[in-house]
Design a protein around this motif. Structure first.
Motif, PDB file in Angstrom:
ATOM      1  N   MET A   1      19.993  35.661  38.087  1.00  0.00           N
ATOM      2  CA  MET A   1      21.559  35.843  38.042  1.00  0.00           C
ATOM      3  C   MET A   1      21.814  35.934  39.565  1.00  0.00           C
ATOM      4  O   MET A   1      21.090  36.690  40.510  1.00  0.00           O
ATOM      5  N   LYS A   2      22.864  35.365  40.376  1.00  0.00           N
ATOM      6  CA  LYS A   2      23.075  35.341  41.682  1.00  0.00           C
ATOM      7  C   LYS A   2      24.187  36.108  42.078  1.00  0.00           C
ATOM      8  O   LYS A   2      24.376  36.863  43.039  1.00  0.00           O
ATOM      9  N   VAL A   3      25.314  36.397  41.012  1.00  0.00           N
ATOM     10  CA  VAL A   3      26.491  37.160  41.346  1.00  0.00           C
ATOM     11  C   VAL A   3      26.698  37.724  40.043  1.00  0.00           C
ATOM     12  O   VAL A   3      26.893  37.146  38.975  1.00  0.00           O
ATOM     13  N   SER A   4      27.281  39.308  40.329  1.00  0.00           N
ATOM     14  CA  SER A   4      27.753  39.894  39.250  1.00  0.00           C
ATOM     15  C   SER A   4      29.389  40.254  39.749  1.00  0.00           C
ATOM     16  O   SER A   4      29.450  40.667  40.855  1.00  0.00           O
ATOM     17  N   VAL A   5      30.190  39.904  38.585  1.00  0.00           N
ATOM     18  CA  VAL A   5      31.465  40.123  39.054  1.00  0.00           C
ATOM     19  C   VAL A   5      32.020  41.114  38.184  1.00  0.00           C
ATOM     20  O   VAL A   5      31.928  41.385  36.812  1.00  0.00           O
ATOM     21  N   VAL A   6      32.516  42.261  38.713  1.00  0.00           N
ATOM     22  CA  VAL A   6      33.000  43.569  38.194  1.00  0.00           C
ATOM     23  C   VAL A   6      34.436  43.489  38.011  1.00  0.00           C
ATOM     24  O   VAL A   6      35.297  43.160  39.069  1.00  0.00           O
ATOM     25  N   ILE A   7      35.141  43.594  36.892  1.00  0.00           N
ATOM     26  CA  ILE A   7      36.542  43.552  36.640  1.00  0.00           C
ATOM     27  C   ILE A   7      36.937  44.971  35.810  1.00  0.00           C
ATOM     28  O   ILE A   7      36.772  45.224  34.865  1.00  0.00           O
ATOM     29  N   PRO A   8      37.494  45.890  36.524  1.00  0.00           N
ATOM     30  CA  PRO A   8      38.351  46.914  35.923  1.00  0.00           C
ATOM     31  C   PRO A   8      39.570  46.716  35.245  1.00  0.00           C
ATOM     32  O   PRO A   8      40.377  45.805  35.561  1.00  0.00           O
ATOM     33  N   THR A   9      39.717  47.240  34.146  1.00  0.00           N
ATOM     34  CA  THR A   9      40.972  46.978  33.079  1.00  0.00           C
ATOM     35  C   THR A   9      41.375  48.410  32.473  1.00  0.00           C
ATOM     36  O   THR A   9      40.925  49.194  32.239  1.00  0.00           O
ATOM     37  N   TYR A  10      42.865  48.176  32.317  1.00  0.00           N
ATOM     38  CA  TYR A  10      43.516  49.182  31.514  1.00  0.00           C
ATOM     39  C   TYR A  10      44.802  48.720  30.887  1.00  0.00           C
ATOM     40  O   TYR A  10      45.879  48.128  31.754  1.00  0.00           O
ATOM     41  N   ASN A  11      44.992  48.458  29.436  1.00  0.00           N
ATOM     42  CA  ASN A  11      45.862  47.944  28.909  1.00  0.00           C
ATOM     43  C   ASN A  11      46.399  46.261  29.643  1.00  0.00           C
ATOM     44  O   ASN A  11      47.516  46.383  29.663  1.00  0.00           O
ATOM     45  N   GLU A  12      45.313  45.592  29.499  1.00  0.00           N
ATOM     46  CA  GLU A  12      45.726  44.292  30.029  1.00  0.00           C
ATOM     47  C   GLU A  12      45.483  43.257  29.378  1.00  0.00           C
ATOM     48  O   GLU A  12      45.193  41.893  29.354  1.00  0.00           O
ATOM     49  N   GLU A  13      45.906  43.414  28.028  1.00  0.00           N
ATOM     50  CA  GLU A  13      45.908  42.353  27.046  1.00  0.00           C
ATOM     51  C   GLU A  13      46.616  41.367  27.295  1.00  0.00           C
ATOM     52  O   GLU A  13      46.175  39.959  26.764  1.00  0.00           O
ATOM     53  N   LYS A  14      47.827  41.384  27.783  1.00  0.00           N
ATOM     54  CA  LYS A  14      48.686  40.152  28.471  1.00  0.00           C
ATOM     55  C   LYS A  14      47.712  39.540  29.394  1.00  0.00           C
ATOM     56  O   LYS A  14      48.181  37.843  29.736  1.00  0.00           O
ATOM     57  N   ASN A  15      47.060  39.929  30.230  1.00  0.00           N
ATOM     58  CA  ASN A  15      46.293  39.146  31.330  1.00  0.00           C
ATOM     59  C   ASN A  15      45.005  38.814  31.311  1.00  0.00           C
ATOM     60  O   ASN A  15      44.527  37.823  32.057  1.00  0.00           O
ATOM     61  N   ILE A  16      44.201  39.713  30.753  1.00  0.00           N
ATOM     62  CA  ILE A  16      42.811  39.734  30.840  1.00  0.00           C
ATOM     63  C   ILE A  16      42.154  38.204  30.376  1.00  0.00           C
ATOM     64  O   ILE A  16      41.298  37.762  31.095  1.00  0.00           O
ATOM     65  N   GLY A  17      42.803  37.663  29.173  1.00  0.00           N
ATOM     66  CA  GLY A  17      42.142  36.657  28.872  1.00  0.00           C
ATOM     67  C   GLY A  17      42.298  35.331  30.129  1.00  0.00           C
ATOM     68  O   GLY A  17      41.448  34.845  30.270  1.00  0.00           O
ATOM     69  N   ARG A  18      43.434  35.340  30.746  1.00  0.00           N
ATOM     70  CA  ARG A  18      43.783  34.404  31.632  1.00  0.00           C
ATOM     71  C   ARG A  18      42.850  34.754  32.617  1.00  0.00           C
ATOM     72  O   ARG A  18      42.205  33.690  33.419  1.00  0.00           O
ATOM     73  N   CYS A  19      42.471  35.838  33.250  1.00  0.00           N
ATOM     74  CA  CYS A  19      41.827  35.981  34.234  1.00  0.00           C
ATOM     75  C   CYS A  19      40.380  35.868  33.843  1.00  0.00           C
ATOM     76  O   CYS A  19      39.500  35.071  34.780  1.00  0.00           O
ATOM     77  N   LEU A  20      39.873  36.339  32.715  1.00  0.00           N
ATOM     78  CA  LEU A  20      38.372  35.634  32.339  1.00  0.00           C
ATOM     79  C   LEU A  20      38.067  34.352  32.072  1.00  0.00           C
ATOM     80  O   LEU A  20      37.007  33.825  32.370  1.00  0.00           O
ATOM     81  N   GLU A  21      39.149  33.730  31.656  1.00  0.00           N
ATOM     82  CA  GLU A  21      39.260  32.061  31.477  1.00  0.00           C
ATOM     83  C   GLU A  21      38.864  31.491  32.802  1.00  0.00           C
ATOM     84  O   GLU A  21      38.093  30.690  32.977  1.00  0.00           O
ATOM     85  N   SER A  22      39.470  31.858  33.698  1.00  0.00           N
ATOM     86  CA  SER A  22      39.270  31.543  35.320  1.00  0.00           C
ATOM     87  C   SER A  22      38.142  31.608  35.587  1.00  0.00           C
ATOM     88  O   SER A  22      37.481  30.654  36.257  1.00  0.00           O
ATOM     89  N   LEU A  23      37.473  32.806  35.085  1.00  0.00           N
ATOM     90  CA  LEU A  23      36.145  33.338  35.862  1.00  0.00           C
ATOM     91  C   LEU A  23      35.099  32.391  34.989  1.00  0.00           C
ATOM     92  O   LEU A  23      34.070  32.269  35.658  1.00  0.00           O
ATOM     93  N   CYS A  24      35.484  32.013  33.572  1.00  0.00           N
ATOM     94  CA  CYS A  24      34.468  31.277  33.106  1.00  0.00           C
ATOM     95  C   CYS A  24      34.396  29.944  33.580  1.00  0.00           C
ATOM     96  O   CYS A  24      33.448  29.007  33.041  1.00  0.00           O
ATOM     97  N   ASN A  25      35.448  29.154  34.184  1.00  0.00           N
ATOM     98  CA  ASN A  25      35.434  27.833  34.315  1.00  0.00           C
ATOM     99  C   ASN A  25      35.444  27.796  35.889  1.00  0.00           C
ATOM    100  O   ASN A  25      36.447  27.658  36.710  1.00  0.00           O
TER     101      ASN A  25
END
Length: 234
Positions: A1-25
């Motif tokens: 593993m080369k990089v660990s990405v930490v993402i804090p969230t709170y009530n982000e159901e409208k945005n978290i999918g978009r964020c994580l999709e960008s991080l998976c691609n």
């Protein structure tokens, strides 16, 4: 593993999918980095959505956003820890840029970059243009490293040695640079760009939001008068 990405969230159901999709691609192979979501005990579907993409999804144990980032760093398995926010969108080359910048600069303890608005209006472009100018001026004059928690990365050993982020209401991403610089250089990387949500400024007003941030930072990071974290957005 080369990089660990930490993402804090709170009530982000409208945005978290978009964020994580960008991080998976990303241009870096998905097996070479991990995604760690640290949730502030959301009342919506944030964690359920995050589990579809992230390697680890936990409920934070430390207080506030800085504490959430520290919780995620404790779980990180890579030598590089990058941080962003759950309402951001990351360009495909973001993780690879982070990795290559550290490889090219072994003396660096931390690197940070610029932001551009997700809500692409003239006002928001001007506001973030000024913020990016401030980042450059601070770096090149060595007077101030204007890092942002949505677009900063650290060598894990340096991050752990200084004890991570200060747990406070605001300014933790500015404060940490003053400590980590003693463990190595802090570098500004203009290629390291993040699409940043301006929803706070659109909903609550730019001047009010900046006033609250400055007021809290001047108080040392905590204030009973202003609420800055865990805001409810429309």
């Amino acid at each position: 593993m080369k990089v660990s990405v930490v993402i804090p969230t709170y009530n982000e159901e409208k945005n978290i999918g978009r964020c994580l999709e960008s991080l998976c691609n990303q241009t870096m192979n998905r097996t070479e980095y991990e995604l760690i979501v640290v949730d502030g005990n959301s009342k919506d579907a944030t964690r359920d959505i995050a589990r579809k993409y992230a390697d680890q999804v936990i409920i934070q144990t430390r207080a506030k956003v800085g504490g959430a980032r520290n919780d995620g760093a404790d779980l990180a398995t890579a030598d590089i820890i990058a941080t962003t926010d759950g309402d951001c969108v990351l360009p495909p080359e973001w993780i690879e840029t982070v990795y290559q910048e550290f490889a090219a600069h072994p003396e660096a303890a931390a690197i940070y970059g610029t932001v551009y608005p997700l809500e692409y209006t003239i006002k928001n472009r001007i506001n973030l243009g000024l913020a990016n100018t401030f980042s450059r001026l601070g770096y090149y004059t060595k007077l101030l490293y204007y890092t942002l928690g949505c677009n900063t990365a650290f060598r894990r050993d340096a991050f752990m040695k200084i004890g991570g982020y200060k747990v406070c209401d605001a300014g933790d991403d500015l404060e940490i640079a003053r400590r980590v610089v003693h463990e190595g250089t802090v570098r500004f990387c203009p290629k390291m760009r993040v699409a940043f949500s301006m929803r706070r400024y659109d909903q609550f007003g730019t001047l009010k939001s900046l006033y609250e941030w400055v007021h809290i930072v001047r108080k040392g990071g905590d204030s009973d008068e202003c609420q800055y974290s865990k805001r409810e957005y429309q």
